[in-house]
Design a protein around this motif. Structure first.
Motif, PDB file in Angstrom:
ATOM      1  N   ALA A 125       0.831  -1.205   0.000  1.00 23.41           N
ATOM      2  CA  ALA A 125       0.000   0.000   0.000  1.00 23.41           C
ATOM      3  C   ALA A 125       0.865   1.255   0.000  1.00 23.41           C
ATOM      4  CB  ALA A 125      -0.927  -0.013   1.214  1.00 23.41           C
ATOM      5  N   ALA A 126       1.943   1.245   0.802  1.00 34.36           N
ATOM      6  CA  ALA A 126       2.857   2.394   0.857  1.00 34.36           C
ATOM      7  C   ALA A 126       3.568   2.590  -0.480  1.00 34.36           C
ATOM      8  CB  ALA A 126       3.876   2.177   1.978  1.00 34.36           C
ATOM      9  N   ARG A 127       3.985   1.490  -1.104  1.00 32.03           N
ATOM     10  CA  ARG A 127       4.628   1.572  -2.420  1.00 32.03           C
ATOM     11  C   ARG A 127       3.691   2.172  -3.451  1.00 32.03           C
ATOM     12  NH1 ARG A 127       4.870  -3.931  -5.308  1.00 32.03           N
ATOM     13  NH2 ARG A 127       2.653  -3.349  -5.293  1.00 32.03           N
ATOM     14  N   ASN A 128       2.468   1.706  -3.474  1.00 30.21           N
ATOM     15  CA  ASN A 128       1.502   2.205  -4.462  1.00 30.21           C
ATOM     16  C   ASN A 128       1.191   3.684  -4.256  1.00 30.21           C
ATOM     17  OD1 ASN A 128       1.406  -0.398  -5.465  1.00 30.21           O
ATOM     18  ND2 ASN A 128      -0.475  -0.949  -4.374  1.00 30.21           N
ATOM     19  N   LYS A 129       1.054   4.066  -2.998  1.00 27.41           N
ATOM     20  CA  LYS A 129       0.752   5.465  -2.695  1.00 27.41           C
ATOM     21  C   LYS A 129       1.907   6.373  -3.113  1.00 27.41           C
ATOM     22  CE  LYS A 129      -0.448   8.559   1.121  1.00 27.41           C
ATOM     23  NZ  LYS A 129      -0.699   8.656   2.589  1.00 27.41           N
TER      24      LYS A 129
END
Length: 422
Positions: free
Chosen positions: A49-53
């Motif tokens: 999720a952090a990577r995508n954001k």
């Protein structure tokens, strides 16, 4: 194989059932291992999720000309990727450990299976036939076979070692006749005659539960195959990695095959004669069925195996195995034991087991329950019957004082009209 979700929800029940099989409580270490997997999976999901954001924000920063922020975000993305890779590997490792743990645990017995520690605690539930009253001292089958010069253990030992035999003449034909009678009878009961492979891969043996626990009892080739210890392996695996139409159930199969067992756990037992051989023939019964039908299917398979003994007019008894004597994959097992006059006792000639969905989970064998709901089938297996042990029983129960053998009436047509072996 066991359902981890069911263990989470019924931990005490599973421990109680395993305790009946003599095992210590297992659910805590299973659930603890499952928690490690789920915790690692959560870290992976958060990192994804952090990577995508951050990946989305990089484009926005570049559009604004904020190179410093873009570089910082790229660093965050790289860090997240490292976490995903590391924790993903940990998830795979923890899952493998959980699978090994679950794969090593036996099936759980049905609640009403009689409790006990070993074969001495098995429960007799029926008897059929009256043992013959001999007017002479009955001989053992190996002595009868040797006197007829049709059963030769010494010649077999020269080429293969102990626990092998050469049958010849009328005894060889009797062996074939027994198998033919069994196949005809089981086919008439709706079991489809099948000729399966005698060599299988390790995943097939894992599916039916022989691996990894019982590898020492198996014969492995120089390649990647194993010789089957029973046709149960080949027949049951015909539905592996399948989704069956519910209308096709039950799927009943029978096969006459050689079976190969090292008998590693039976050193010193039944070394004389044909009772326990490294190579023997068996007519196997396998049923793949709907879960709601497995109990009735089990009784039907027992009836089909009994019918062979009744056709041959061989006295036998039926016993239900206690929890301590159940096979690895079984939830309930009925044994048929035939009377052997030379030993003055009943000896096992067939084991018929209901495995529930235990093997199906290991094989990923399902049936289509609803449009988006596939469920595991139930598998059952048993001997219908062990051909060599049936030959032993016929020789001993039908022997005459002069050493000849009366051919059972049901076998005369299969023996070309021969009524007495001499």
């Amino acid at each position: 194989m066991h359902d981890i979700k069911a263990i989470r929800e019924n931990a005490e029940q599973y421990d109680a059932l395993w305790a009946k099989r003599g095992l210590e409580p297992q659910s805590k270490k299973i659930i603890d291992q499952d928690k490690l997997i789920r915790k690692a999976q959560q870290v992976v999901q958060e990192a994804e999720a952090a990577r995508n954001k951050s990946s989305k924000l990089i484009g926005q920063a570049m559009a604004k000309g904020d190179k410093e922020e873009a570089e910082r975000l790229k660093t965050e993305v790289a860090g997240a990727k490292n976490v995903i890779a590391a924790m993903g590997a940990q998830v795979d490792s923890e899952k493998a450990q959980l699978e090994m743990l679950l794969a090593s645990l036996p099936n759980v017995p049905f609640d009403d299976v009689p409790e006990g520690e070993n074969e001495d605690d098995n429960v007799e539930i029926a008897k059929w036939g009256q043992p013959r009253a001999f007017e002479f001292t009955p001989k053992a089958h190996d002595d009868l076979g040797a006197d007829l010069k049709m059963m030769d253990f010494e010649t077999a030992a020269k080429m293969s070692g102990s626990r092998f035999v050469v049958l010849s003449g009328a005894l060889s034909r009797l062996d074939r006749a027994l198998a033919a009678l069994m196949l005809d009878m089981q086919s008439a009961e709706g079991f489809e005659e099948t000729t399966p492979p005698f060599l299988v891969w390790d995943k097939a043996l894992f599916g039916t539960g022989q691996l990894p626990k019982f590898e020492e009892d198996l014969y492995k080739t120089t390649g990647d195959h194993y010789l089957i210890p029973t046709a149960e392996v080949s027949l049951t695996n015909t539905v592996r990695e399948s989704i069956l139409d519910v209308e096709s159930l039950p799927k009943r199969m029978t096969a006459h095959t050689p079976c190969f067992r090292s008998e590693a756990g039976s050193a010193g037992r039944d070394t004389k004669g044909m009772i326990r051989q490294h190579q023997f023939n068996k007519v196997e019964l396998v049923s793949i069925c709907h879960p709601n039908e497995s109990e009735s299917e089990h009784k039907n398979m027992l009836r089909c195996a009994e019918a062979v003994l009744q056709k041959l007019e061989l006295p036998y008894r039926v016993v239900e195995l206690c929890t301590g004597d159940l096979g690895f994959g079984a939830r309930r097992t009925f044994d048929l034991e035939v009377w052997l006059p030379s030993q003055e006792t009943y000896r096992e000639i067939s084991s018929i087991s209901n495995c529930g969905d235990f093997q199906a989970r290991r094989m990923q064998a399902r049936y289509k329950h609803a449009e988006k709901d596939n469920r595991f089938v139930h598998t059952l297996n048993g001997s219908g019957l062990a051909v060599g042990r049936t030959l032993v029983a016929v020789l001993e129960n039908y022997q005459n004082e002069d050493g000849t053998i009366t051919v059972p009436e049901a076998l005369v047509p299969y023996m070309g009209g021969l009524e007495v072996i001499s």
